[in-house]
Enzyme design. Structure first.
Site, short mmCIF file in Angstrom:
data_model
loop_
_atom_site.label_atom_id
_atom_site.label_comp_id
_atom_site.label_asym_id
_atom_site.label_seq_id
_atom_site.Cartn_x
_atom_site.Cartn_y
_atom_site.Cartn_z
N GLU A 185 0.81 -1.22 0.00
CA GLU A 185 0.00 0.00 0.00
C GLU A 185 0.84 1.27 0.00
O GLU A 185 0.47 2.27 -0.61
CB GLU A 185 -0.96 -0.01 1.20
CG GLU A 185 -2.02 -1.10 1.15
CD GLU A 185 -1.53 -2.45 1.64
OE1 GLU A 185 -0.38 -2.55 2.12
OE2 GLU A 185 -2.27 -3.44 1.52
N ASP A 211 -14.35 -10.21 9.91
CA ASP A 211 -12.88 -10.15 9.92
C ASP A 211 -12.32 -9.55 11.22
O ASP A 211 -11.17 -9.79 11.58
CB ASP A 211 -12.35 -9.32 8.74
CG ASP A 211 -12.26 -10.14 7.46
OD1 ASP A 211 -12.39 -11.38 7.55
OD2 ASP A 211 -12.05 -9.54 6.38
#
Lengths: 317, 281
Positions: free
Chosen positions: A61, A120
């Site tokens: 990223e 998650d």
């Protein structure tokens, strides 16, 4: 009272994907970058239509933000896509130096924000991203409420020159704003007129605010509901006009109360018109695994929590 | 053929500029700046193809990105002396209301600078992005970038190094200033990085070495070779072996002057070793 119809649940991230697809056709300078989450971000169609303008960065990223900043030099309009956590906290300094301080025209598009990411769990559920992004000078911060608005916002930010953080989510939620509606950055949308209390909501909490207002109406409480899709720059006029009529306010967001919409609203009120305010937000906590509905209930982010907050704030008028 | 004497004179003047800039405000990074004076002079006066006037998009010209932004003194001096902005403006280095911030930025609109740098490790990603934009724009000009060797300790570099090779960014020449020093000491003492050449090669880059990174002719020859390696499906890395503090004897071969300004007496010694050639600002 004006009512809004859910035309069918849809995810906001698909609104982003649809907007990006349209931009691919209408603006040849738009490029898309993704860090291995093309399906989750709904960028597949853009990728299929314009493989030469789609950049798969891999799970990197920081590099993605830097590359996006570099691509603006030469006139490209990069849209980066990954989860909100990896779009902000993970790459804060890259955004700060290479994008915000460098005045680069990068659109940081972030899905799976907040607890509604669900199962998650907290590693992926960022509740601090609005604060992180709004603190950066020059950064525009947008949190859209449904599919249609996310699509409209995606189109609008391509026309805006400057760095933008566009925040949306994973679950399918009510889709109730107009199809192909206008999106004016920094302009609040008043959804319902009311006199007793102002509810200012952003993101997934806007529909919850509408639901709350219906129940409150039946109880004789007239709530004005405002959709603040742009947290920065904040539409101060809309907020001040509303509270000058109602005299109290509830802010609602899927974010920590620290650094969120609520605090931005508080500042405006403190400076111009001190007003009782209640906060619908997470209480300086991480999220956890669960279904989106369970988590919204547990963390006090739904219609019933808003109703209670309205009752609390009314007592403080 | 480049006139080496002219470039030598310019380099000497740039060294004077660097010393005077950091001395005046008693802050800044002279060591790495002096070590890269020949490289910057070569790049901006011989190697890169640039347009007469500056614009941010830089279409139709080569672009340069400085990743190790703390060597801003050499960058500013060379930009000013290449007419990007008035040489007199070097007087404002690190002062309040200046375009010449401690670390380079676009925020104040200084011509020649296209990205902020200073927080290390970000420049290669930006350079790759600019290289991708060049490809999209069918612009055959090149992207040059400069990075410190200590800076390679930042992990983002290795994301970028992997990407550039994997995606065949072959219009990029990234130079590493291999001076073996960082703020806390020799890179081998702070964090041994092993064989940098082998690391870049293992990632799939073409690597060239310039052994005499403070020799103008060696730089011009080496960078011409690097240019000839572009367009072949691989990014190009130049390992430029420099001497930190080069040209000022007491600043050479040490990390001591990485981020420290000379006092009045030290300035005079340094200036005495670098005669005024083009006129001080």
């Amino acid at each position: 009272m004006k009512t809004y119809t859910n035309t069918g649940n849809k995810d906001t991230r698909s609104g982003f994907g649809a907007g990006l697809t349209e931009l691919g056709k209408t603006n040849e300078n738009v490029v898309a970058l993704c860090a291995d989450l093309t399906g989750s971000l709904k960028m597949d169609e853009f990728k299929a239509n314009h493989p030469e303008r789609f950049f798969q960065i891999g799970i990197a990223e920081a590099n993605m933000i830097g590359i996006a900043a570099g691509m603006t030099i030469g006139g490209k309009i990069p849209f980066t896509g990954t989860f909100a956590n990896f779009s902000t906290g993970r790459v804060y300094d890259q955004i700060r130096q290479s994008v915000a301080y460098s005045d680069k025209n990068v659109k940081i598009c972030a899905s799976h924000a907040g607890v509604t990411l669900g199962e998650d769990g907290a590693t992926h559920q960022i509740l601090e991203d609005i604060g992180l992004m709004k603190m950066l000078p020059g950064m525009t911060v947008i949190n859209t409420c449904d599919y249609n608005q996310t699509k409209a916002a995606t189109l609008a930010i391509a026309k805006h020159h400057g760095p933008v953080y566009l925040r949306f989510g994973r679950p399918k939620v009510a889709n109730f704003t107009p199809e192909d509606g206008d999106f004016e950055i920094g302009k609040a949308v008043k959804l319902i007129d009311g006199n007793d209390v102002t509810i200012v909501a952003t993101g997934h909490l806007v529909w919850e605010a509408l639901e709350a207002s219906k129940v409150l109406h039946e109880q004789g409480i007239s709530a004005e509901v405002i959709n603040i899709h742009t947290i920065k720059p904040l539409d101060e006029t809309a907020i001040l006009q509303s509270v000058s009529k109602t005299g109290c306010i509830v802010t609602a967001e899927e974010h920590n109360y620290l650094g969120g919409l609520g605090e931005s609203v508080s500042r405006v009120l403190a400076l111009h018109n001190p007003t009782p305010q209640e906060f619908i937000a997470t209480n300086d906590t991480f999220g956890e695994s669960g279904t989106p509905a369970q988590l919204m209930e547990k963390y006090g982010l739904n219609s019933s929590a808003i109703q209670q907050a309205v009752k609390n704030v009314l007592k403080r008028k | 053929m480049p006139n080496i004497q002219q470039l030598e004179d310019l380099t000497t003047q740039v060294r004077r500029d660097i010393l005077r800039m950091v001395h005046k405000v008693n802050s800044g990074h002279p060591g790495g700046s002096l070590g890269c004076a020949e490289f910057f002079v070569s790049l901006f006066n011989e190697i890169m193809e640039t347009k007469e006037s500056f614009d941010m998009d830089g279409i139709g010209e080569d672009l340069f990105f400085l990743s190790n932004g703390h060597i801003s003194p050499v960058y500013y001096s060379v930009l000013a002396r290449a007419n990007y902005f008035p040489v007199d403006e070097l007087n404002t280095f690190r002062l309040v209301n200046s375009r010449l911030q401690g670390h380079p930025t676009t925020h104040e609109g200084l011509p020649g600078v296209r990205i902020a740098s200073g927080s290390l490790g970000q420049g290669m990603s930006v350079a790759i992005g600019a290289a991708e934009a060049k490809k999209l724009n069918k612009d055959n000009h090149l992207i040059y970038s400069l990075h410190g060797d200590g800076e390679l300790q930042e992990g983002q570099n290795w994301e970028a190094i992997m990407y550039a090779a994997g995606k065949k960014i072959d219009n990029l020449i990234s130079t590493i200033d291999l001076n073996g020093q960082q703020i806390d000491g020799a890179t081998d003492d702070v964090l041994p990085m092993g064989n940098i050449k082998e690391k870049f090669e293992a990632f799939g880059w073409t690597v060239l070495e310039i052994e005499e990174g403070n020799n103008l002719e060696a730089i011009l020859y080496g960078m011409a070779k690097a240019k000839a390696e572009t367009g072949k499906g691989k990014p190009v890395c130049v390992l430029l072996k420099t001497i930190m503090g080069n040209g000022v004897d007491f600043m050479m071969h040490t990390h001591a002057w990485h981020g420290k300004a000379p006092n009045d007496e030290q300035l005079e010694i340094g200036l005495a070793q670098n005669a005024e050639t083009l006129g001080d600002y």
